[in-house]
Design a protein around this motif. Structure first.
Motif, PDB file in Angstrom:
ATOM      1  N   ASP A 175      15.278   2.299  19.942  1.00 29.59           N
ATOM      2  CA  ASP A 175      15.650   2.580  18.541  1.00 29.59           C
ATOM      3  C   ASP A 175      15.267   4.136  18.389  1.00 29.59           C
ATOM      4  O   ASP A 175      16.353   4.758  17.526  1.00 29.59           O
ATOM      5  N   GLU A 289       3.378 -10.558  22.538  1.00 34.33           N
ATOM      6  CA  GLU A 289       3.824 -10.714  21.196  1.00 34.33           C
ATOM      7  C   GLU A 289       4.560 -11.610  20.487  1.00 34.33           C
ATOM      8  O   GLU A 289       4.975 -11.903  19.465  1.00 34.33           O
ATOM      9  N   ASP A 323      17.386  -8.642  23.378  1.00 33.00           N
ATOM     10  CA  ASP A 323      16.968  -9.888  23.358  1.00 33.00           C
ATOM     11  C   ASP A 323      17.030 -10.637  22.011  1.00 33.00           C
ATOM     12  O   ASP A 323      16.604 -10.194  20.895  1.00 33.00           O
TER      13      ASP A 323
HETATM   14  O1  LIG Z   1      13.724  -2.852  16.738  1.00 33.11           O
HETATM   15  C1  LIG Z   1      12.784  -2.869  17.753  1.00 33.11           C
HETATM   16  C2  LIG Z   1      13.268  -3.865  19.120  1.00 33.11           C
HETATM   17  O2  LIG Z   1      13.331  -5.186  18.360  1.00 33.11           O
HETATM   18  C3  LIG Z   1      13.579  -6.166  19.109  1.00 33.11           C
HETATM   19  O3  LIG Z   1      12.890  -6.392  20.178  1.00 33.11           O
HETATM   20  C4  LIG Z   1      11.286  -6.071  20.049  1.00 33.11           C
HETATM   21  O4  LIG Z   1      10.712  -7.536  19.665  1.00 33.11           O
HETATM   22  C5  LIG Z   1      10.577  -8.553  20.562  1.00 33.11           C
HETATM   23  C6  LIG Z   1       9.841  -9.705  20.167  1.00 33.11           C
HETATM   24  O5  LIG Z   1       8.978  -9.326  18.942  1.00 33.11           O
HETATM   25  C7  LIG Z   1       9.773  -7.866  21.860  1.00 33.11           C
HETATM   26  O6  LIG Z   1       9.622  -9.106  22.803  1.00 33.11           O
HETATM   27  C8  LIG Z   1      10.814  -6.781  22.544  1.00 33.11           C
HETATM   28  O7  LIG Z   1       9.927  -6.156  23.662  1.00 33.11           O
HETATM   29  C9  LIG Z   1      10.549  -5.734  21.358  1.00 33.11           C
HETATM   30  O8  LIG Z   1      11.640  -4.708  21.921  1.00 33.11           O
HETATM   31  C10 LIG Z   1      15.108  -5.863  19.506  1.00 33.11           C
HETATM   32  O9  LIG Z   1      15.500  -6.820  20.345  1.00 33.11           O
HETATM   33  C11 LIG Z   1      15.121  -4.452  20.265  1.00 33.11           C
HETATM   34  O10 LIG Z   1      16.397  -4.243  20.890  1.00 33.11           O
HETATM   35  C12 LIG Z   1      14.700  -3.443  19.541  1.00 33.11           C
HETATM   36  O11 LIG Z   1      14.375  -2.328  20.167  1.00 33.11           O
END
Ligand SMILES: OC[C@H]1O[C@H](O[C@H]2O[C@H](CO)[C@@H](O)[C@H](O)[C@H]2O)[C@H](O)[C@@H](O)[C@@H]1O
Length: 481
Positions: A175, A289, A323
């Motif tokens: 991000d 998480e 994800d």
């Molecule tokens: O915007 C932040 C990130 O949000 C998503 O992924 C995140 O949330 C998931 C579940 O809560 C977690 O398992 C993952 O490791 C996090 O990075 C999104 O898919 C990401 O692309 C984004 O960076």
């Protein structure tokens, strides 16, 4: 639904999960148990498991564990709602309280020379509103985290941060790339440099940039875009010190993505050996998480080793930033067939190629010719690998490549055309992001035509895939992929 070649199916017996596991902390393990009790107590509706692993402690962990065990429970493990609420209030600080508001030092409501080509008053007003959001998203880690790190899953960072917002109350790796692109447009160079300094600190501390700055994200990274961030800032500011500071960290990060379980060898159809990289989290349990959700999905699997492998895939997909997507499924109608560790992804290898090229440029800037030469060779080798393994002339796209499951970094896979994943994903076009590919007019023309007819282009953006998979339950919300 789409399926992959038979050769890829899982072995009938045996433990097929390989790879390291980074140990978690007692605090994270305990908060996962609180999360589970909260689900049993409050029920599924509006339940966000991440909230519970983001809480911080008011007292020593041992005292809170004792109080937790004393809570009266019924047969299903649920606690009465008033008892649970009282317990939460007495022993925990709210999620996000340990990240405090920080006024960005370089924010002005309308920076000099802001978007000079945007003349339309309505569009300009909207752009300024977006620009003002930096103020809403700026934070710093509170002193309480530095004083008692064992009370928090939030990790200490040296500089101020910009967070994605909402339930994402911490810094995220990839991000930050888009955050920095935006900050450069907003001419907030100090804030952009502080973000990069935090990411360098994570490499110095852990050996790689974590998925996010939380104790439960230490087992994986995210798409490696740090070099692109540093190089973009340097090109705008000419900050030589930043380049000097970043270079050793980038060399470490390059090593992380090109060693151990992330590294895969492939021999092409002309007998040439190539090395490419894959996503591979150092974790084979539910993601803390999203623990309650991951366990619910895994309950469809029969044995412990299948579950471990499934958990490994879930965490590795989180490492990819996608994800979740049908891109990672052997069978797009069955979520338990996630198999990212058996895929060589186009985008990851382009990000690493960009890292290699950026290292060449930055090494030249600081006069380190030896590093520049060796990374030029590494970039040339990866370019040849990308051409041989991913490029598909007929489709005019670069295609992800399926490898056998359980492949170790020592083995060498023989390339087969049938192992290219013929499905169209937005990632199939990522090579065009870098000059090495977008300066070849013949390739650009072919890829442009392919992209225009791909079906990915929509009125308001680009779809990630062409498969309408329905929805996946994630964190109490639904995402279409
Ligand atoms: O915007 C932040 C990130 O949000 C998503 O992924 C995140 O949330 C998931 C579940 O809560 C977690 O398992 C993952 O490791 C996090 O990075 C999104 O898919 C990401 O692309 C984004 O960076």
């Amino acid at each position: 639904s789409e399926t992959v070649p038979k050769v890829m199916s899982k072995p009938a017996t045996g433990n097929f999960d390989i790879g390291p596991v980074v140990p978690t902390t007692p605090l994270v393990t305990f908060l996962e148990r609180v999360q589970e009790s909260a689900l049993a107590t409050f029920g599924q509706k509006d339940f966000d498991p991440k909230l519970y692993v983001d809480l911080s402690l008011k007292f020593d962990l041992s005292a809170i564990v004792t109080a937790f065990h004393k809570l009266p429970r019924n047969a299903t493990g649920s606690v009465s709602i008033p008892d649970f609420k009282e317990f939460m209030h007495e022993y925990f600080d709210g999620a996000g309280n340990d990240l405090v508001y920080a006024e960005p030092p370089d924010f002005v409501p309308e920076p000099d020379g802001f978007l000079p080509k945007v003349k339309n008053p309505q569009v300009r007003a909207w752009a300024l509103e977006v620009h003002a959001l930096w103020k809403n998203l700026s934070r710093r880690v509170s002193c309480s985290v530095l004083d008692r790190p064992e009370f928090h899953t939030l990790l200490p960072l040296p500089g101020p941060v910009v967070i994605p917002g909402s339930r994402f109350r911490e810094v995220y790796y990839w991000d930050s790339y888009w955050v920095i692109r935006g900050l450069l447009v907003s001419k907030m160079y100090k804030t952009a440099k502080a973000i990069v300094t935090n990411l360098i600190y994570l490499i110095d501390t852990y050996g790689y940039v974590l998925n996010g700055a939380r104790a439960y994200y230490t087992n994986r990274s995210q798409p490696p875009l740090l070099s692109a961030m540093v190089y973009d800032i340097y090109n705008r500011t000419g900050d030589l010190d930043l380049v000097k500071k970043a270079l050793p960290a980038l060399l470490k990060e390059h090593q992380f993505w090109n060693s151990g379980i992330h590294k895969v060898n492939v021999q092409d159809d002309r007998g040439r050996n190539h090395t490419l990289s894959r996503y591979y989290a150092m974790w084979n349990k539910p993601r803390p998480e999203s623990s309650t959700i991951d366990k619910a999905h895994a309950s469809k699997l029969l044995n412990a080793s299948e579950k471990e492998q499934f958990y490994r895939e879930l965490a590795s997909i989180a490492e990819s930033g996608w994800d979740f997507s049908t891109r990672w499924m052997r069978n797009t109608s069955d979520f338990t067939t996630l198999a990212i560790t058996s895929i060589l992804p186009v985008d990851l290898n382009i990000f690493i190629l960009k890292m290699e090229l950026d290292i060449v440029s930055m090494a030249q800037i600081v006069g380190d010719n030896k590093t520049a030469e060796s990374f030029l060779k590494a970039a040339q080798a990866r370019k040849a690998a990308i051409d041989s393994v991913f490029w598909n002339e007929e489709n005019g796209q670069w295609l992800d490549y399926w490898i056998s499951n359980g492949t170790s970094s020592q083995e060498c896979q023989r390339w087969k055309a049938s192992n290219q994943n013929n499905n169209t994903f937005a990632s199939n076009f990522v090579p065009i992001w870098i000059d090495l590919f977008n300066s070849d007019t013949c390739i650009v023309e072919k890829v442009r035509k392919s992209f225009q007819s791909s079906g990915l282009l929509g009125a308001a953006g680009i779809a990630t895939s062409l498969t309408r998979s329905g929805t996946f339950l994630t964190a109490g919300r639904h995402f279409n992929t």
